[in-house]
Design a protein around this motif. Structure first.
Motif, PDB file in Angstrom:
ATOM      1  N   GLU A   1       0.659   4.736 -17.441  1.00  0.00           N
ATOM      2  CA  GLU A   1       1.491   5.666 -16.684  1.00  0.00           C
ATOM      3  C   GLU A   1       1.339   7.105 -17.188  1.00  0.00           C
ATOM      4  O   GLU A   1       1.675   8.058 -16.480  1.00  0.00           O
ATOM      5  CB  GLU A   1       2.964   5.242 -16.728  1.00  0.00           C
TER       6      GLU A   1
ATOM      7  N   ASP B   1      -1.491  13.122 -12.622  1.00  0.00           N
ATOM      8  CA  ASP B   1      -1.920  13.571 -11.289  1.00  0.00           C
ATOM      9  C   ASP B   1      -3.398  13.933 -11.273  1.00  0.00           C
ATOM     10  O   ASP B   1      -4.131  13.565 -10.349  1.00  0.00           O
ATOM     11  CB  ASP B   1      -1.069  14.772 -10.863  1.00  0.00           C
TER      12      ASP B   1
ATOM     13  N   THR C   1       1.036  -3.354  -6.469  1.00  0.00           N
ATOM     14  CA  THR C   1       1.924  -2.863  -7.520  1.00  0.00           C
ATOM     15  C   THR C   1       1.107  -2.057  -8.528  1.00  0.00           C
ATOM     16  O   THR C   1      -0.058  -2.375  -8.793  1.00  0.00           O
ATOM     17  CB  THR C   1       2.621  -4.020  -8.269  1.00  0.00           C
TER      18      THR C   1
ATOM     19  N   SER D   1       1.579   3.436 -12.455  1.00  0.00           N
ATOM     20  CA  SER D   1       1.382   4.884 -12.411  1.00  0.00           C
ATOM     21  C   SER D   1       1.943   5.471 -11.120  1.00  0.00           C
ATOM     22  O   SER D   1       1.408   5.223 -10.034  1.00  0.00           O
ATOM     23  CB  SER D   1      -0.108   5.223 -12.516  1.00  0.00           C
ATOM     24  N   PRO D   2       2.991   6.290 -11.210  1.00  0.00           N
ATOM     25  CA  PRO D   2       3.525   6.906  -9.988  1.00  0.00           C
ATOM     26  C   PRO D   2       2.537   7.863  -9.342  1.00  0.00           C
ATOM     27  O   PRO D   2       2.539   8.027  -8.117  1.00  0.00           O
ATOM     28  CB  PRO D   2       4.777   7.657 -10.488  1.00  0.00           C
ATOM     29  N   HIS D   3       1.667   8.469 -10.154  1.00  0.00           N
ATOM     30  CA  HIS D   3       0.685   9.401  -9.595  1.00  0.00           C
ATOM     31  C   HIS D   3      -0.377   8.661  -8.781  1.00  0.00           C
ATOM     32  O   HIS D   3      -0.816   9.156  -7.731  1.00  0.00           O
ATOM     33  CB  HIS D   3       0.030  10.200 -10.721  1.00  0.00           C
TER      34      HIS D   3
ATOM     35  N   LEU E   1       0.120   5.856  -7.158  1.00  0.00           N
ATOM     36  CA  LEU E   1       0.778   5.432  -5.920  1.00  0.00           C
ATOM     37  C   LEU E   1       1.013   6.618  -4.986  1.00  0.00           C
ATOM     38  O   LEU E   1       0.984   6.455  -3.756  1.00  0.00           O
ATOM     39  CB  LEU E   1       2.096   4.734  -6.251  1.00  0.00           C
ATOM     40  N   GLU E   2       1.241   7.786  -5.555  1.00  0.00           N
ATOM     41  CA  GLU E   2       1.402   8.987  -4.726  1.00  0.00           C
ATOM     42  C   GLU E   2       0.116   9.295  -3.965  1.00  0.00           C
ATOM     43  O   GLU E   2       0.137   9.623  -2.773  1.00  0.00           O
ATOM     44  CB  GLU E   2       1.794  10.175  -5.603  1.00  0.00           C
TER      45      GLU E   2
ATOM     46  N   THR F   1      -0.234   6.816  -1.188  1.00  0.00           N
ATOM     47  CA  THR F   1       0.651   7.159  -0.075  1.00  0.00           C
ATOM     48  C   THR F   1       0.066   8.291   0.759  1.00  0.00           C
ATOM     49  O   THR F   1       0.106   8.257   2.000  1.00  0.00           O
ATOM     50  CB  THR F   1       2.041   7.565  -0.604  1.00  0.00           C
TER      51      THR F   1
ATOM     52  N   CYS G   1       4.455  -0.742  -4.584  1.00  0.00           N
ATOM     53  CA  CYS G   1       5.594  -0.979  -5.457  1.00  0.00           C
ATOM     54  C   CYS G   1       5.293  -0.416  -6.847  1.00  0.00           C
ATOM     55  O   CYS G   1       4.263  -0.762  -7.439  1.00  0.00           O
ATOM     56  CB  CYS G   1       5.882  -2.490  -5.528  1.00  0.00           C
ATOM     57  N   LEU G   2       6.164   0.446  -7.357  1.00  0.00           N
ATOM     58  CA  LEU G   2       6.030   0.976  -8.717  1.00  0.00           C
ATOM     59  C   LEU G   2       6.609  -0.046  -9.683  1.00  0.00           C
ATOM     60  O   LEU G   2       7.809  -0.332  -9.660  1.00  0.00           O
ATOM     61  CB  LEU G   2       6.778   2.304  -8.837  1.00  0.00           C
ATOM     62  N   HIS G   3       5.738  -0.609 -10.542  1.00  0.00           N
ATOM     63  CA  HIS G   3       6.204  -1.711 -11.388  1.00  0.00           C
ATOM     64  C   HIS G   3       5.270  -1.909 -12.576  1.00  0.00           C
ATOM     65  O   HIS G   3       4.057  -1.712 -12.482  1.00  0.00           O
ATOM     66  CB  HIS G   3       6.279  -3.001 -10.571  1.00  0.00           C
TER      67      HIS G   3
END
Length: 285
Positions: free
Chosen positions: A14, A19, A81, A84-86, A88-89, A92, A101-103
């Protein structure tokens, strides 16, 4: 980071996939090609019924959706799943067709029992072998992951996890953790005699005693970027004449480092270290 460095030893996923790294990873044509080829191979090993019905698949460590796009191309529905939120961003923004899914996989797979017809993972599960914090116990995290993965799959389903184990001990730790929770199956190794094209797939089955599929061998189609020129041998008595004037003789530390690299690549004929390792041999040897 150098080409041979392992990202999981650099920082937690993560943090490593910020980014900048997430976008660099997603836009790299070489990585796209590799991810697509590995996903297609994972689908082949899943051995899904060819009945014309789309299957619901789980993509573990889906990242920015490169593997998910290959699943969509084959007409399947998927849920991904990633920690890393980046990543998944970016997925998207690309408007991938799967649900995201953030997990953290080390906390288990967060879905109901018997939900999925199959699961894949490309280059993700080996991250669970690292203790990124004092609270992380790799063996406990692997056990939790495999217990919940087993429960989330329908009876008779498969999971195919492509991994980059650091060494044979890590490969055994991952495989044994899966077998202890009830999976059958084992490791499939494609191109086992190649230093670069070699790939590990952990093929896991829920119920049944189907034989583990065979790995690809030299002569089959290799992954797009991994064609390797044949290895050439050098006779001992030629070494002295081939060394250029002024070259330094490589010492014990260099030899040990090269042997460790060979073990990591999976070569089976690397001699064990001893007090004689790196010693200069006499010319008559």
């Amino acid at each position: 980071m150098g080409r041979n460095d392992r990202p999981e030893e650099t920082a937690p996923p993560e943090i490593f996939y910020n980014d900048t790294e997430a976008r660099k990873y997603t836009d790299n044509s070489r990585i796209i090609k590799i991810q697509t080829a590995l996903t297609e191979r994972a689908l082949e090993l899943l051995a899904l019924p060819e009945d014309g019905t789309p299957k619901l698949l789980l993509d573990l460590g889906c990242g920015s959706g490169l593997s998910g796009e290959a699943l969509s191309e084959e007409g399947h529905i998927w849920v991904g799943t990633d920690i890393s939120p980046h990543m998944l961003e970016v997925a998207t923004e690309k408007e991938v067709q799967g649900d995201l899914c953030l997990h953290d996989l080390g906390h288990g797979v967060p879905f109901r029992m018997g939900t999925f017809d199959g699961a894949i993972s490309i280059s993700a599960v080996q991250w669970l072998c690292n203790a990124d914090t004092s609270a992380h116990d790799p063996r406990k995290r692997l056990r939790r992951f495999f217990e919940t993965l087993y429960a989330s799959l329908a009876k008779g389903a498969r999971a195919v996890l492509q991994i980059y184990p650091k060494n044979t001990e890590q490969a055994s730790m991952i495989t044994n953790a899966a077998m202890r929770v009830g999976f059958s199956g084992g490791l499939v190794v494609d191109f086992p005699h190649s230093t670069r094209a070699k790939k590990y797939f952990l093929v896991l089955m829920v119920g049944g005693t189907t034989a583990v599929p065979q790995g690809k061998m030299e002569g089959d189609d290799m992954y797009d970027d991994d064609d390797v020129a044949p290895r050439t041998s050098v006779k001992v008595h030629d070494r002295k004449t081939r060394r250029r004037k002024g070259d330094k003789v490589k010492g014990k530390a260099w030899v040990l480092r090269k042997k460790e690299q060979q073990r990591y690549r999976g070569l089976a004929d690397v001699r064990p270290d001893s007090k004689y390792t790196g010693r200069k041999r006499k010319d008559r040897f």
